[in-house]
Motif scaffolding. Structure first.
Motif, PDB file in Angstrom:
ATOM      1  N   PHE A 107      -6.782  -2.107   1.219  1.00  0.00           N
ATOM      2  CA  PHE A 107      -6.021  -1.745   0.039  1.00  0.00           C
ATOM      3  C   PHE A 107      -6.881  -0.876  -0.835  1.00  0.00           C
ATOM      4  CE2 PHE A 107      -2.391  -4.308   0.228  1.00  0.00           C
ATOM      5  CZ  PHE A 107      -2.718  -5.602   0.596  1.00  0.00           C
ATOM      6  N   PRO A 108      -6.262  -0.008  -1.569  1.00  0.00           N
ATOM      7  CA  PRO A 108      -7.055   0.612  -2.631  1.00  0.00           C
ATOM      8  C   PRO A 108      -7.333  -0.457  -3.683  1.00  0.00           C
ATOM      9  CG  PRO A 108      -4.966   1.749  -2.308  1.00  0.00           C
ATOM     10  CD  PRO A 108      -4.896   0.512  -1.512  1.00  0.00           C
TER      11      PRO A 108
ATOM     12  N   SER B 245       0.822  -1.200   0.000  1.00  0.00           N
ATOM     13  CA  SER B 245       0.000   0.000   0.000  1.00  0.00           C
ATOM     14  C   SER B 245       0.860   1.255   0.000  1.00  0.00           C
ATOM     15  CB  SER B 245      -0.887  -0.055   1.253  1.00  0.00           C
ATOM     16  OG  SER B 245      -2.054   0.639   1.059  1.00  0.00           O
TER      17      SER B 245
ATOM     18  N   PHE C 157      -1.245 -10.938 -11.004  1.00  0.00           N
ATOM     19  CA  PHE C 157      -0.230 -11.990 -10.943  1.00  0.00           C
ATOM     20  C   PHE C 157      -0.844 -13.344 -10.628  1.00  0.00           C
ATOM     21  CE2 PHE C 157       3.133  -9.166 -11.569  1.00  0.00           C
ATOM     22  CZ  PHE C 157       2.935  -8.029 -10.804  1.00  0.00           C
ATOM     23  N   ILE C 158      -2.151 -13.388 -10.514  1.00  0.00           N
ATOM     24  CA  ILE C 158      -2.844 -14.642 -10.226  1.00  0.00           C
ATOM     25  C   ILE C 158      -3.647 -14.987 -11.460  1.00  0.00           C
ATOM     26  CG2 ILE C 158      -4.539 -15.756  -8.735  1.00  0.00           C
ATOM     27  CD1 ILE C 158      -3.790 -13.706  -6.578  1.00  0.00           C
TER      28      ILE C 158
ATOM     29  N   VAL D 273      -4.604  -1.422  -6.163  1.00  0.00           N
ATOM     30  CA  VAL D 273      -3.503  -2.243  -5.651  1.00  0.00           C
ATOM     31  C   VAL D 273      -3.906  -3.706  -5.651  1.00  0.00           C
ATOM     32  CG1 VAL D 273      -2.063  -2.727  -3.664  1.00  0.00           C
ATOM     33  CG2 VAL D 273      -2.624  -0.372  -4.242  1.00  0.00           C
TER      34      VAL D 273
ATOM     35  N   SER E  23       3.486  -7.081  -4.653  1.00  0.00           N
ATOM     36  CA  SER E  23       2.259  -7.658  -5.213  1.00  0.00           C
ATOM     37  C   SER E  23       2.457  -9.106  -5.594  1.00  0.00           C
ATOM     38  CB  SER E  23       1.793  -6.875  -6.440  1.00  0.00           C
ATOM     39  OG  SER E  23       1.468  -5.549  -6.092  1.00  0.00           O
TER      40      SER E  23
ATOM     41  N   ALA F  18       0.568 -12.307  -4.196  1.00  0.00           N
ATOM     42  CA  ALA F  18      -0.071 -13.259  -5.110  1.00  0.00           C
ATOM     43  C   ALA F  18       0.362 -14.678  -4.774  1.00  0.00           C
ATOM     44  CB  ALA F  18       0.269 -12.918  -6.558  1.00  0.00           C
TER      45      ALA F  18
ATOM     46  N   GLU G  81      -2.114 -17.751  -3.899  1.00  0.00           N
ATOM     47  CA  GLU G  81      -2.226 -18.903  -4.794  1.00  0.00           C
ATOM     48  C   GLU G  81      -2.346 -20.208  -4.040  1.00  0.00           C
ATOM     49  OE1 GLU G  81       1.197 -18.420  -7.208  1.00  0.00           O
ATOM     50  OE2 GLU G  81       0.152 -17.231  -8.708  1.00  0.00           O
TER      51      GLU G  81
ATOM     52  N   HIS H  21      -3.861  -5.039  -8.982  1.00  0.00           N
ATOM     53  CA  HIS H  21      -2.502  -5.323  -9.428  1.00  0.00           C
ATOM     54  C   HIS H  21      -2.026  -6.656  -8.875  1.00  0.00           C
ATOM     55  CE1 HIS H  21       1.201  -4.206 -11.286  1.00  0.00           C
ATOM     56  NE2 HIS H  21       1.888  -4.322 -10.168  1.00  0.00           N
ATOM     57  N   VAL H  22      -2.355  -6.934  -7.623  1.00  0.00           N
ATOM     58  CA  VAL H  22      -2.003  -8.241  -7.036  1.00  0.00           C
ATOM     59  C   VAL H  22      -2.678  -9.353  -7.833  1.00  0.00           C
ATOM     60  CG1 VAL H  22      -2.217  -9.707  -5.000  1.00  0.00           C
ATOM     61  CG2 VAL H  22      -1.664  -7.295  -4.727  1.00  0.00           C
ATOM     62  N   PHE H  23      -3.945  -9.152  -8.152  1.00  0.00           N
ATOM     63  CA  PHE H  23      -4.683 -10.172  -8.898  1.00  0.00           C
ATOM     64  C   PHE H  23      -4.084 -10.413 -10.277  1.00  0.00           C
ATOM     65  CE2 PHE H  23      -7.157 -10.326  -5.430  1.00  0.00           C
ATOM     66  CZ  PHE H  23      -8.404  -9.723  -5.387  1.00  0.00           C
TER      67      PHE H  23
END
Lengths: 359, 585
Positions: free
Chosen positions: B9-10, A109, B20-21, B13, A124, A128, A132, B16-18
């Motif tokens: 989280f905003p 953040s 990578f999933i 953000v 990030s 992730a 996972e 953005h994490v998602f």
């Protein structure tokens, strides 16, 4: 004193240090080359001339608390050195990222608010990897998230009215009825019986719509489709009473499971849609609101439309309320292979008639 | 009341994490965490996989995921591959294309398996999606080269056109010429299923020549051996190549030309095709064999000695598909040469012959299980098996994840002891803890299902034929296999009891197929009544199921979970047990 005065008196400060203030009010000075690695700080310094002194300290976003700032500056301090190899950087990152999930979230953040993209990517990706392979419960546990999705929302339920197959079928009946009434109007064949539409039995409605499909055994008989159409046309000119009579003559009035596909096709045909397999469940009548197909509605007398509305609502109500009970009845009589008729008596309750039994 | 504050989280953000999933399973898990994650996830979902096209409606998918760029759909049940699903059953893609044409103008990828695709669908794809890039039609049917011509002509950024194992009405080879001269974007082209002898070879050559990023090219039978060299020379960057006929009279200049062309392909790792092989031309491949990781010789009628020679040149082989001409001796060579082998498929050259025509037995598989430490996936057709061999295989290779054994004659017992093969398969499920796919064959009692229910905790797909004694067998599987998603059964004495007792289980699975079993029509109706989230479909081509007593068994039964309700595109020989449809019609 002005900024320029400051620069003359304390040149080493101007040259090397940037003043930063976190949301809690505390102010610190940071080596310029380290701080400038953050685009947000860079922007503040260059575009707005901030950060040169304690009084002009750059206010950092709220998400950057002193602990996070310290971590971020560690990151910047390492990476802003130009000579490092990719291997070194990667190794640093791998060690750097090892922290508990809470800090990782805060760091992501904070890095995001400072627009420090490489660190945002690093954190990030780490998040992730934590996510996972985990179940929703496990993820909720880790991030302290509420379990606020209803079972229905999780399942994309049929309860979203527009997709309930029963509603869709009703919509189809509805549209078909309107079309037929419109056609009847055209033929100037409006009979009194139509006003008594409410009294007619469920099976009458069905037989009307299905064109009284007596050809119950014809499976791959493509001709039967045309037969149905012809019969339907004939029926348009008969009274409702005759329709009842015709239907009662037919055994297995409702158990025409075998004809589901054929009948399905005649329904399409009647609805005026193209009679091919393109019209699957999500046809034009997906939603009650969308039933206002301009072509059909324009020509129906509003009073008649109201009557149809009432009739369909009534039908829907009966369908929904008596469903489980009726199903039990049907299934428990399935063994005896008796023709089963449903009809509605005057006060709307459902009664079942079979050849030899009556309740 | 929460003990701890949720990490906030905003949205960007989290998005953005998602990003990578990417696996479907993980995305699905993410979307079920909580309301806010559900919302964020659905807006950034770009790829959707729908394992059963009737499990959900196009409209529902579109409503939930408004920004999809890539979709993968599967239609007919797996047993359609064995002609158990009659023509006209369903699996039409047009309704999907029609809905997506309006909702996803930026759709880039469509991957379909076992679906009916028409020329109309292809034309609609061609004109609706301006940035269309990938079309994979795996085991599909219903379209012709006219549809392909539309795709070729209109899709300016087409990267992949893969028609593997599809049935195409091959009207003319000239559809290839519809690729405009400006098309240079192709990365993958697989036309191996086309039968026509008149592929426009010059168009093909020009196309290949102007696509510098072409990595995968699989030709069809019509392309003769002498033409391969020309093609390869225009595409030396190929990683995956499928030949046409690999047969011609042996001519030294053709041979050396071919060998030279192959050797110039420094990236080539995967070969397939090889219809009609003249063994004398196999040495032309020797220069690339050391790099080969995948070799598909499942059409190649090459005898064991030639196969042995070829395989011994391929130490890096990870994947081998071959006919049973390879014989035990060939597999022994494989076991000693190819230590990287992960997947082996051995197909029968003469499945309908009464007597074995080749010397391929359980020994070959045992040898490979011993010699290849990385072996994970096996499909093996043979004529005899023993419990001892299966136990040995299981102990050698506990890392197996897919084990499909097809003993050609149904109900064949252990050839040494004449006992059922329960213990052997039991060993497989017990030792191979990560086994996700299993096909059974041979003489099997309810015991094998007890083993499977006890040990097959990661089993996702099970195929059963001519096995078991009673409902108990089915009950063991349904009650024990926690990860089961697809179950397909034929010719087994499984009836109503196990099915009805485990009805709830069916909602946790993608689908259940049962044909020539003992499930009664009454049970099907009851299931349809009790389980609104299941579509229960009875298939009977001879007469309607309700023209017989309720206790009569149905011919074929296909049950699948669905949130879309019963389907309305059923042909006359498919009956839904859904009460609403049955009553209202």
């Amino acid at each position: 004193m002005s900024e320029v005065d400051m620069a003359v008196i304390k040149p080493e400060m101007m040259k090397s240090y940037i003043w930063l203030q976190t949301a809690d009010g505390s102010i610190q000075q940071v080596e310029q080359e380290v701080a400038m690695f953050c685009p947000m700080i860079c922007h503040e310094v260059i575009q707005k001339g901030m950060g040169s002194s304690k009084n002009y300290a750059i206010s950092l976003p709220q998400r950057v608390n002193p602990a996070m700032l310290s971590l971020i500056l560690d990151y910047c301090r390492f990476h802003q050195v130009p000579g490092r190899s990719n291997k070194e950087r990667k190794s640093f990152d791998e060690k750097f990222i090892r922290m508990d999930t809470k800090r990782l979230c805060e760091l992501t953040s904070a890095a995001d608010s400072l627009q420090l993209k490489p660190l945002v990517d690093l954190t990030s990706r780490a998040l992730a990897r934590i996510i996972e392979g985990k179940s929703p419960e496990e993820i909720r546990e880790i991030f302290h998230l509420p379990d606020d999705l209803t079972e229905e929302e999780k399942l994309e339920p049929l309860k979203n009215t527009t997709d309930d197959p029963r509603i869709r079928l009703l919509n189809r009946l509805y549209a078909k009825k309107r079309k037929e009434l419109k056609e009847r109007q055209k033929l100037k064949n409006i009979e009194v019986e139509e006003e008594r539409v409410d009294d007619r039995s469920v099976d009458d409605l069905l037989s009307f719509i299905n064109g009284d499909n007596g050809d119950s055994k014809g499976i791959k008989n493509s001709k039967s489709k045309k037969k149905n159409r012809r019969r339907k046309d004939q029926q348009k000119n008969t009274s409702a009473n005759e329709a009842i009579k015709n239907h009662n003559k037919e055994p297995n009035g409702l158990n025409q499971v075998c004809c589901s596909a054929e009948v399905g096709q005649t329904v399409w045909a009647g609805v005026g849609a193209t009679s091919n397999l393109h019209d699957v469940e999500d046809d034009i009548f997906d939603n009650k609101n969308e039933l206002d197909d301009g072509d059909i509605d324009d020509e129906i007398d509003p009073a008649l439309k109201e009557k149809i509305d009432r009739e369909v609502e009534d039908f829907a109500r009966r369908l929904n309320s008596d469903w489980p009970e009726r199903m039990q009845e049907i299934l428990s009589f399935g063994h005896e292979r008796k023709p089963v008729h449903f009809s509605l008596n005057g006060n709307g309750s459902l009664r079942r008639y079979a050849n030899s039994e009556q309740r | 009341m929460q003990k701890k504050m949720a990490y906030s989280f905003p949205d960007e953000v989290l998005e953005h994490v998602f990003s990578f999933i990417q696996s479907d399973k993980d995305r699905n898990a993410v979307s079920l965490v909580c309301k806010s994650w559900y919302e964020i996830e659905r807006w950034c979902r770009r790829k959707v996989f729908i394992g059963n096209c009737y499990a959900v409606s196009p409209r529902m998918v579109i409503r939930r995921f408004p920004e999809v760029r890539s979709i993968k759909l599967k239609g007919k049940p797996h047993f359609a591959d064995f002609n158990l699903v009659p023509d006209g059953w369903g699996g039409y893609v047009l309704p999907w294309i029609a809905e997506m044409a309006g909702a996803y103008p930026w759709l880039e990828e469509i991957r379909l398996k076992r679906m009916v695709v028409t020329d109309e669908s292809l034309e609609l794809i061609a004109k609706s999606f301006k940035n269309f890039k990938v079309l994979v039609l795996f085991s599909c049917e219903g379209f012709s080269t006219d549809g392909l011509a539309a795709i070729a002509a209109s899709c300016k950024n087409l990267r992949e056109l893969d028609l593997r194992e599809s049935e195409v009405d091959d009207l003319s080879g000239h559809w290839l010429a519809h690729f405009p001269e400006t098309c240079t974007s192709l990365v993958s082209l697989n036309i191996s299923c086309l039968r026509s002898d008149e592929v426009s070879f010059s168009a093909l050559e020009r196309l290949v020549g102007r696509c510098p990023n072409l990595r995968s090219l699989r030709l069809n039978r019509a392309v003769t051996l002498d033409k391969i060299a020309n093609i390869l020379r225009r595409a030396p960057q190929l990683v995956d190549f499928g030949t046409g006929y690999y047969a011609a009279e042996l001519q030294p200049d053709v041979f050396s030309n071919l060998a030279g062309a192959f050797s110039s392909c420094k990236e080539l790792k995967s070969l397939s095709g090889f219809w009609d092989v003249v063994p004398a031309y196999l040495p032309a491949l020797y220069s690339i064999c050391p790099r080969l990781t995948s070799l598909n010789l499942s059409y190649a009628t090459i005898q064991s000695p030639d196969l042995i020679k070829l395989v011994s040149h391929c130490p890096r082989l990870q994947r081998l598909l071959v006919l049973d001409y390879v014989e035990d001796s060939g597999l022994e060579e494989l076991a000693s040469s190819c230590k990287d082998l992960q997947e082996l498929r051995v197909f029968p050259s003469d499945p309908f012959g009464a007597e074995p025509n080749v010397s391929l037995t359980e020994q070959g598989l045992v040898a490979v299980s011993l010699g290849c430490p990385k072996l994970r996936s096996v499909l093996y057709f043979c004529r005899r098996m023993s419990n001892a061999a299966l136990v040995t295989i299981a102990q050698n290779r506990p890392n197996l994840t897919r084990f499909r054994l097809c003993i050609i004659e149904p109900k064949t017992p252990d050839y040494l002891t004449l006992e059922p093969l329960d213990v052997g398969f039991g060993a497989i499920v017990e030792h191979c803890k990560d086994l996700s796919r299993l096909s059974l064959s041979g003489l099997l009692t309810d015991h094998v299902f007890e083993y499977i229910g006890t040990y097959g905790k990661k089993l996702e797909m099970l195929s059963v034929a001519f096995a078991g004694d009673s409902d108990l067998g089915l009950h063991h599987v349904l009650s024990g296999c926690e990860s089961l998603r697809k179950l397909e059964i034929r010719d087994c004495p499984f009836g109503d009891k196990a099915l009805l007792a485990n009805a709830a289980k069916l909602e946790t699975m993608r689908s259940l197929w049962m044909s020539s079993c003992a499930v009664s029509f009454g049970a099907c109706k009851l299931l349809g009544q009790k389980m609104p989230k299941l579509n229960v479909e009875v298939i009977d081509e001879t007469e309607p199921p309700d023209s017989r007593p309720e206790s009569c068994p149905v011919d074929k039964l296909y049950i699948y979970r669905s949130v879309a309700g019963p389907r309305f595109d059923m042909p006359p020989f498919v009956w839904t047990m859904d009460e609403a449809v049955r009553i209202l019609h």
